[in-house]
Scaffold this motif. Structure first.
Motif, PDB file in Angstrom:
ATOM      1  N   TYR A 113       6.081   5.113  -5.955  1.00  0.00           N
ATOM      2  CA  TYR A 113       4.840   5.149  -6.726  1.00  0.00           C
ATOM      3  C   TYR A 113       3.912   6.233  -6.188  1.00  0.00           C
ATOM      4  CZ  TYR A 113       6.560   0.453  -7.808  1.00  0.00           C
ATOM      5  OH  TYR A 113       7.340  -0.616  -8.179  1.00  0.00           O
ATOM      6  N   HIS A 114       3.173   6.846  -7.101  1.00  0.00           N
ATOM      7  CA  HIS A 114       2.168   7.845  -6.722  1.00  0.00           C
ATOM      8  C   HIS A 114       0.904   7.556  -7.520  1.00  0.00           C
ATOM      9  CE1 HIS A 114       0.427  11.777  -5.678  1.00  0.00           C
ATOM     10  NE2 HIS A 114       0.089  11.882  -6.954  1.00  0.00           N
ATOM     11  N   GLY A 115      -0.182   7.261  -6.814  1.00  0.00           N
ATOM     12  CA  GLY A 115      -1.444   6.982  -7.477  1.00  0.00           C
ATOM     13  C   GLY A 115      -2.252   8.250  -7.663  1.00  0.00           C
ATOM     14  N   SER A 116      -2.765   8.454  -8.875  1.00  0.00           N
ATOM     15  CA  SER A 116      -3.503   9.680  -9.164  1.00  0.00           C
ATOM     16  C   SER A 116      -4.497   9.427 -10.290  1.00  0.00           C
ATOM     17  CB  SER A 116      -2.530  10.793  -9.572  1.00  0.00           C
ATOM     18  OG  SER A 116      -3.221  11.969  -9.954  1.00  0.00           O
ATOM     19  N   SER A 117      -5.432  10.357 -10.445  1.00  0.00           N
ATOM     20  CA  SER A 117      -6.377  10.280 -11.560  1.00  0.00           C
ATOM     21  C   SER A 117      -5.757  10.825 -12.840  1.00  0.00           C
ATOM     22  CB  SER A 117      -7.644  11.078 -11.230  1.00  0.00           C
ATOM     23  OG  SER A 117      -7.320  12.439 -10.986  1.00  0.00           O
ATOM     24  N   GLU A 161       5.521  15.908 -13.517  1.00  0.00           N
ATOM     25  CA  GLU A 161       6.235  16.956 -12.788  1.00  0.00           C
ATOM     26  C   GLU A 161       5.552  17.167 -11.438  1.00  0.00           C
ATOM     27  OE1 GLU A 161       6.639  20.470 -15.110  1.00  0.00           O
ATOM     28  OE2 GLU A 161       7.554  19.446 -16.814  1.00  0.00           O
ATOM     29  N   PRO A 162       5.982  16.441 -10.418  1.00  0.00           N
ATOM     30  CA  PRO A 162       5.360  16.544  -9.088  1.00  0.00           C
ATOM     31  C   PRO A 162       5.455  17.960  -8.525  1.00  0.00           C
ATOM     32  CG  PRO A 162       6.791  14.630  -9.227  1.00  0.00           C
ATOM     33  CD  PRO A 162       7.059  15.446 -10.455  1.00  0.00           C
ATOM     34  N   PHE A 184       4.014  16.345  -1.390  1.00  0.00           N
ATOM     35  CA  PHE A 184       3.752  15.388  -2.465  1.00  0.00           C
ATOM     36  C   PHE A 184       4.032  14.002  -1.907  1.00  0.00           C
ATOM     37  CE2 PHE A 184       5.044  12.879  -6.218  1.00  0.00           C
ATOM     38  CZ  PHE A 184       3.900  13.047  -6.995  1.00  0.00           C
ATOM     39  N   TYR A 185       3.006  13.146  -1.902  1.00  0.00           N
ATOM     40  CA  TYR A 185       3.091  11.859  -1.219  1.00  0.00           C
ATOM     41  C   TYR A 185       3.286  10.703  -2.199  1.00  0.00           C
ATOM     42  CZ  TYR A 185       1.727  13.784   3.303  1.00  0.00           C
ATOM     43  OH  TYR A 185       1.707  14.478   4.488  1.00  0.00           O
ATOM     44  N   GLN A 189       4.375   5.486   3.524  1.00  0.00           N
ATOM     45  CA  GLN A 189       4.277   6.752   2.809  1.00  0.00           C
ATOM     46  C   GLN A 189       5.574   7.535   2.969  1.00  0.00           C
ATOM     47  OE1 GLN A 189       1.146   9.235   4.433  1.00  0.00           O
ATOM     48  NE2 GLN A 189       1.645   8.696   6.539  1.00  0.00           N
ATOM     49  N   ILE A 190       5.887   8.296   1.938  1.00  0.00           N
ATOM     50  CA  ILE A 190       7.027   9.205   1.988  1.00  0.00           C
ATOM     51  C   ILE A 190       6.571  10.504   1.342  1.00  0.00           C
ATOM     52  CG2 ILE A 190       7.959   8.155  -0.128  1.00  0.00           C
ATOM     53  CD1 ILE A 190      10.759   9.003   0.859  1.00  0.00           C
TER      54      ILE A 190
END
Length: 245
Positions: free
Chosen positions: A94-98, A103-104, A119-120, A220-221
């Protein structure tokens, strides 16, 4: 769910605290899975997460119900991946963002992070949801499938030990590393303060290790190369709302 078992921590009877915690975690499992009470109890009692909760000396019982539930679901996801592939090469991240991040990419920010620029992501859904609304009332939980490649150079940290601390100190001071992916604990607010004190020479490494001993950091990864990012497949994004607003 009550039993005759007595739970102690530092010589103090905390049985009621543990029983309440177990019941609350079961409620979270029911809410997320739509299972009945008895079904949720059965799968939780059969988990390694529940067994860890029984060992009160590790302080795990004092974590939030959502934290413990995230551990349970992370365990279940890893079990499914092992059963599917015969190994542990695939998982959900999972990646939390606004914003929606289909496409990371790797961005070089003003300040370096724990494992340098990258990219975390995290295995913990609740943690990513919190990230997504740090600076806005509405955020997005971006969900990816991660399939590990054998040609990647990966560094794993299992705990907040001396090696982990030295690595973070190097990265936060602008140092770079040779890894495609780095995975390990992410300091919560308390451990983060300990790290800052160590970097500012306010405490020694031994002081840090002792202070962090009974803390349970999150996960975290980080992905640091294009080759590493190619292992992520975007599944979907879910809208997250700040319930406190």
């Amino acid at each position: 769910m009550m039993s005759d078992k007595k739970y102690l921590f530092n010589g103090k009877d905390i049985s009621i605290n543990v029983y309440v915690q177990i019941r609350t975690v079961v409620n979270v499992i029911m809410e997320r899975t739509q299972k009945t009470f008895m079904e949720a109890v059965e799968i939780f009692y059969d988990s390694e997460t529940y067994k860890q909760l029984q060992h009160t000396e590790n302080g795990f019982w004092a974590e939030s119900p959502d934290y413990i539930a995230d551990e349970f679901f992370r365990e279940r996801m890893n079990d499914r991946c092992r059963n599917k592939e015969g190994n542990n090469m695939e998982k959900i991240l999972y990646h939390g963002s606004s914003m929606i991040v289909s496409e990371p990419e790797i961005r070089k920010a003003r300040y370096t992070k724990d494992f340098s620029w990258g990219f975390y992501c995290t295995e913990r859904r609740k943690q990513a949801e919190t990230w997504s609304i740090r600076h806005s009332e509405i955020g997005y939980l971006n969900i990816y499938e991660f399939r590990e490649r054998s040609d990647l150079k990966i560094k794993h940290f299992s705990t907040t030990d001396s090696e982990w601390l030295d690595f973070i100190a190097k990265c936060r001071n602008g140092g770079i590393h040779e890894y495609d992916i780095v995975e390990g604990p992410m300091a919560d607010d308390t451990i983060y303060n300990y790290v800052e004190d160590y970097l500012d020479d306010k405490i020694t490494k031994d002081d840090f290790l002792q202070l962090a001993k009974f803390k349970h950091p999150t996960h975290q990864i980080s992905f640091h190369t294009i080759k590493a990012l190619s292992c992520l497949e975007f599944i979907k994004a879910e809208e997250v709302h700040d319930e406190d607003e």
